[in-house]
Write an enzyme that holds these catalytic residues in place. Structure first.
Site, PDB file in Angstrom:
ATOM      1  N   VAL A  14       0.834  -1.210   0.000  1.00 50.01           N
ATOM      2  CA  VAL A  14       0.000   0.000   0.000  1.00 50.01           C
ATOM      3  C   VAL A  14       0.866   1.255   0.000  1.00 50.01           C
ATOM      4  O   VAL A  14       0.670   2.166  -0.822  1.00 50.01           O
ATOM      5  CB  VAL A  14      -0.953  -0.003   1.218  1.00 50.01           C
ATOM      6  CG1 VAL A  14      -1.685   1.325   1.334  1.00 50.01           C
ATOM      7  CG2 VAL A  14      -1.947  -1.153   1.110  1.00 50.01           C
ATOM      8  N   TYR A 139      -6.275  -7.693  14.777  1.00 49.03           N
ATOM      9  CA  TYR A 139      -6.011  -6.673  13.754  1.00 49.03           C
ATOM     10  C   TYR A 139      -7.157  -5.651  13.724  1.00 49.03           C
ATOM     11  O   TYR A 139      -6.924  -4.438  13.687  1.00 49.03           O
ATOM     12  CB  TYR A 139      -5.890  -7.376  12.406  1.00 49.03           C
ATOM     13  CG  TYR A 139      -5.529  -6.476  11.261  1.00 49.03           C
ATOM     14  CD1 TYR A 139      -4.236  -6.012  11.107  1.00 49.03           C
ATOM     15  CD2 TYR A 139      -6.474  -6.103  10.312  1.00 49.03           C
ATOM     16  CE1 TYR A 139      -3.891  -5.194  10.038  1.00 49.03           C
ATOM     17  CE2 TYR A 139      -6.150  -5.290   9.242  1.00 49.03           C
ATOM     18  CZ  TYR A 139      -4.848  -4.839   9.109  1.00 49.03           C
ATOM     19  OH  TYR A 139      -4.507  -4.029   8.044  1.00 49.03           O
ATOM     20  N   PRO A 166     -10.135   0.255   3.308  1.00 47.83           N
ATOM     21  CA  PRO A 166     -10.184  -0.494   2.053  1.00 47.83           C
ATOM     22  C   PRO A 166     -10.594  -1.950   2.251  1.00 47.83           C
ATOM     23  O   PRO A 166     -10.323  -2.556   3.283  1.00 47.83           O
ATOM     24  CB  PRO A 166      -8.743  -0.420   1.539  1.00 47.83           C
ATOM     25  CG  PRO A 166      -7.896  -0.177   2.739  1.00 47.83           C
ATOM     26  CD  PRO A 166      -8.766   0.482   3.782  1.00 47.83           C
ATOM     27  N   THR A 167     -11.230  -2.474   1.219  1.00 47.28           N
ATOM     28  CA  THR A 167     -11.566  -3.882   1.180  1.00 47.28           C
ATOM     29  C   THR A 167     -10.293  -4.696   0.881  1.00 47.28           C
ATOM     30  O   THR A 167      -9.204  -4.128   0.841  1.00 47.28           O
ATOM     31  CB  THR A 167     -12.662  -4.076   0.100  1.00 47.28           C
ATOM     32  OG1 THR A 167     -13.212  -5.355   0.235  1.00 47.28           O
ATOM     33  CG2 THR A 167     -12.094  -3.900  -1.308  1.00 47.28           C
TER      34      THR A 167
HETATM   35  O1  GFB Z   1      -7.401 -13.213   2.061  1.00 55.42           O
HETATM   36  P1  GFB Z   1      -7.620 -14.116   3.212  1.00 55.42           P
HETATM   37  O2  GFB Z   1      -6.427 -14.788   3.779  1.00 55.42           O
HETATM   38  O3  GFB Z   1      -8.275 -13.354   4.434  1.00 55.42           O
HETATM   39  O4  GFB Z   1      -8.663 -15.281   2.825  1.00 55.42           O
HETATM   40  P2  GFB Z   1      -9.698 -12.709   4.829  1.00 55.42           P
HETATM   41  C1  GFB Z   1      -9.852 -15.056   2.142  1.00 55.42           C
HETATM   42  C2  GFB Z   1     -10.606 -16.357   1.889  1.00 55.42           C
HETATM   43  O5  GFB Z   1      -9.860 -17.184   0.979  1.00 55.42           O
HETATM   44  C3  GFB Z   1     -10.886 -17.232   3.117  1.00 55.42           C
HETATM   45  C4  GFB Z   1      -9.841 -18.522   1.427  1.00 55.42           C
HETATM   46  O6  GFB Z   1     -12.223 -17.732   3.016  1.00 55.42           O
HETATM   47  C5  GFB Z   1      -9.894 -18.379   2.962  1.00 55.42           C
HETATM   48  O7  GFB Z   1     -10.329 -19.583   3.582  1.00 55.42           O
HETATM   49  N1  GFB Z   1      -8.661 -19.231   0.896  1.00 55.42           N
HETATM   50  C6  GFB Z   1      -8.679 -20.307   0.075  1.00 55.42           C
HETATM   51  C7  GFB Z   1      -7.375 -18.945   1.166  1.00 55.42           C
HETATM   52  N2  GFB Z   1      -7.436 -20.720  -0.173  1.00 55.42           N
HETATM   53  C8  GFB Z   1      -6.595 -19.912   0.476  1.00 55.42           C
HETATM   54  C9  GFB Z   1      -5.176 -19.843   0.572  1.00 55.42           C
HETATM   55  O8  GFB Z   1      -4.433 -20.634   0.011  1.00 55.42           O
HETATM   56  N3  GFB Z   1      -4.670 -18.817   1.339  1.00 55.42           N
HETATM   57  C10 GFB Z   1      -5.457 -17.893   1.974  1.00 55.42           C
HETATM   58  N4  GFB Z   1      -4.886 -16.920   2.671  1.00 55.42           N
HETATM   59  N5  GFB Z   1      -6.813 -17.964   1.899  1.00 55.42           N
HETATM   60  C11 GFB Z   1      -8.113 -11.034   5.983  1.00 55.42           C
HETATM   61  C12 GFB Z   1      -7.863 -10.661   7.420  1.00 55.42           C
HETATM   62  O9  GFB Z   1      -9.233 -11.826   6.023  1.00 55.42           O
HETATM   63  O10 GFB Z   1      -8.415  -9.931   5.168  1.00 55.42           O
HETATM   64  C13 GFB Z   1      -7.069  -9.454   7.597  1.00 55.42           C
HETATM   65  O11 GFB Z   1      -7.343 -11.788   8.093  1.00 55.42           O
HETATM   66  C14 GFB Z   1      -7.422  -8.349   6.638  1.00 55.42           C
HETATM   67  O12 GFB Z   1      -7.193  -8.989   8.898  1.00 55.42           O
HETATM   68  C15 GFB Z   1      -7.564  -8.850   5.222  1.00 55.42           C
HETATM   69  O13 GFB Z   1      -8.596  -7.708   7.024  1.00 55.42           O
HETATM   70  C16 GFB Z   1      -8.004  -7.789   4.265  1.00 55.42           C
HETATM   71  O14 GFB Z   1     -10.316 -11.914   3.736  1.00 55.42           O
HETATM   72  O15 GFB Z   1     -10.589 -13.757   5.419  1.00 55.42           O
END
Ligand code: GFB
Length: 316
Positions: A14, A139, A166-167
Site C-alpha cells: 500500500v 487486527y 479499504p476492502t
Molecule cells: O485473504 P484471506 O487470507 O483473508 O482469505 P480474509 C480469504 C478467503 O480465501 C478465506 C480462502 O475464506 C480463505 O479460507 N482461501 C482459500 C485462502 N485458499 C486460500 C489460501 O491458500 N490462502 C489464503 N490466505 N486464503 C483477511 C484478514 O481476512 O483480510 C485481515 O485476516 C485483513 O485482517 C484482510 O482484514 C483484508 O479476507 O478472510
C-alpha cells in the site's frame, strides 16, 4: 511552498502504491516532497522515536500505511501480535503526529473492522454494531482504535485526521508467502508453482471484494484533496466474487491445468465482505481497474518480481 508528505510503510504494497501516486505528474495534490523512513531508521513501535521524527521532519501531511498485515492463516495464528503491533503503530503514528502539531493525517485500516455479520453492502455506520470475526479480531481492534483516535483528535484539537477502510487489496509488491499471505497473491503463487494439485483453504464459499492497490492509492490522494473529508470512508471495487470463482479466475490467468482441492479444516473467515462505497463515490471517486484486468496485471508483476529476484515471500 511544496508540501512535505510522510508515508509510513513506504516499502509495503500500500505505501509503495501511495508513493507512486504521489510522485505521478497526474497527482491531484501537485508536486510534493516525500518523506520516508525504513524500519531500521525508525521503529514505529517506539513512541519516543516516532515523536522525535515528527518534530525533526515536520511533514505537512502523514499517511499511515504501516501495519503488520497477513491473510487469514497469519492473523488467526497470531491475534495477540497483530493486536499489539498494530495498536502500537496506530497510537504512536497518530498520537505522535498530534503531539508534534502535524495538521493533517490519513489513517488506513481494513473492512475487517466491521462486525462479522454486518449488513451487506457494509455501510460505515455498521462500525461497532456487533461482534467481530474471530480470525482477525486482534487486527480489527487495533484498526478501530486508530480510526477512533483520529476521530477524537479531530473533534478535540481541530486536527484534520481522517481514515479510509479499504476492502481486500492486491497488486504489485504483495506478499506471496503461501502460509501467511492473503488469498489472491497466495493463489497466484500456488498455481504458478504447484503443477498437478493445488490445495486451497476452506470451502470456497466465502465471498470477497478485491480492489487493486493503485485504485486504493488514487482514493488516498482523492481523500487528501478534500477540504472537509468524512472521518471514515470505505473504499472498494463493488465487484464481489466467491473464493471458488476467484480460484478459477486465477487458474485461467496463470494458464494452470492443475486440479483444485479444498481443505475444509481451514477457516473460511467472514462469510461475506462487500463494502458500501456510496459515500466516497458521491464525493467523486471511483475505481478504474476491474478484477479481470487487475488479475492479469498482477500475474505479470508477480512473474517480473520473480525474475528480478524481488518477490516478497514473508514480511519485510
Ligand atoms: O485473504 P484471506 O487470507 O483473508 O482469505 P480474509 C480469504 C478467503 O480465501 C478465506 C480462502 O475464506 C480463505 O479460507 N482461501 C482459500 C485462502 N485458499 C486460500 C489460501 O491458500 N490462502 C489464503 N490466505 N486464503 C483477511 C484478514 O481476512 O483480510 C485481515 O485476516 C485483513 O485482517 C484482510 O482484514 C483484508 O479476507 O478472510
Amino acid at each position: 511552498m511544496m508540501k512535505k508528505v510522510y508515508v509510513a510503510g513506504h516499502r509495503g504494497m500500500v505505501g509503495s502504491a501511495v508513493c507512486r501516486a504521489l510522485s505521478s505528474p497526474d497527482s491531484p495534490l501537485g508536486p510534493v516532497e516525500l518523506v520516508v523512513r525504513t524500519h531500521s531508521e525508525l521503529d514505529l513501535l517506539d513512541p519516543a522515536a516516532v515523536r522525535r521524527f515528527y518534530e525533526a521532519e515536520r511533514p505537512d501531511v502523514a499517511v499511515i500505511a504501516a501495519a503488520r498485515v497477513g491473510g487469514i492463516g497469519a492473523n488467526s495464528a497470531a491475534n495477540s501480535r497483530f493486536l499489539y503491533e498494530n495498536e502500537m503503530i496506530a497510537m504512536n503514528t497518530v498520537w505522535g503526529a498530534a503531539e508534534a502539531g502535524i495538521g493533517r493525517l490519513l489513517f488506513l485500516g481494513s473492512t475487517c473492522i466491521y462486525p462479522r455479520l454486518a449488513p451487506q453492502p457494509i455501510p460505515e455506520d455498521a462500525l461497532l454494531s456487533g461482534p467481530l470475526e474471530k480470525t482477525n479480531e486482534g487486527y480489527a481492534l487495533a484498526k478501530i482504535s486508530g480510526l477512533k483516535l483520529c476521530e477524537f483528535l479531530r473533534r478535540e484539537r481541530g486536527l484534520l485526521y481522517h481514515s479510509l477502510m479499504p476492502t481486500n487489496l492486491y497488486g504489485p509488491g504483495d506478499n506471496y508467502d503461501i502460509a501467511g499471505g492473503h488469498v489472491l497473491p497466495t493463489l497466484i503463487r500456488k498455481f504458478e508453482t504447484m503443477k498437478d494439485v493445488v490445495p486451497l483453504w476452506g470451502t470456497g464459499s466465502a465471498i470477497r471484494e478485491f480492489l487493486h492497490v493503485d485504485d486504493l492509492a488514487s482514493a488516498c490522494l482523492f481523500a487528501l484533496s478534500l477540504d472537509d473529508p468524512p472521518d471514515l470512508m470505505n473504499v472498494g471495487s463493488g465487484e464481489e466474487v466467491a473464493i471458488r470463482e476467484l480460484a478459477e479466475a486465477v487458474k485461467e490467468a496463470t494458464g494452470s491445468t492443475a486440479q483444485i482441492t479444498w481443505d475444509s479444516s481451514k477457516p473460511d473467515g467472514t462469510p461475506r465482505k462487500l463494502c458500501d462505497t456510496s459515500l466516497i463515490r458521491s464525493l467523486g471517486w471511483k475505481p478504474r481497474i476491474s478484477l479481470k484486468e487487475g488479475l492479469a496485471m498482477t500475474v505479470a508483476s508477480y512473474r517480473a518480481e520473480l525474475a528480478a529476484g524481488t518477490v516478497r515471500l514473508g514480511r519485510g
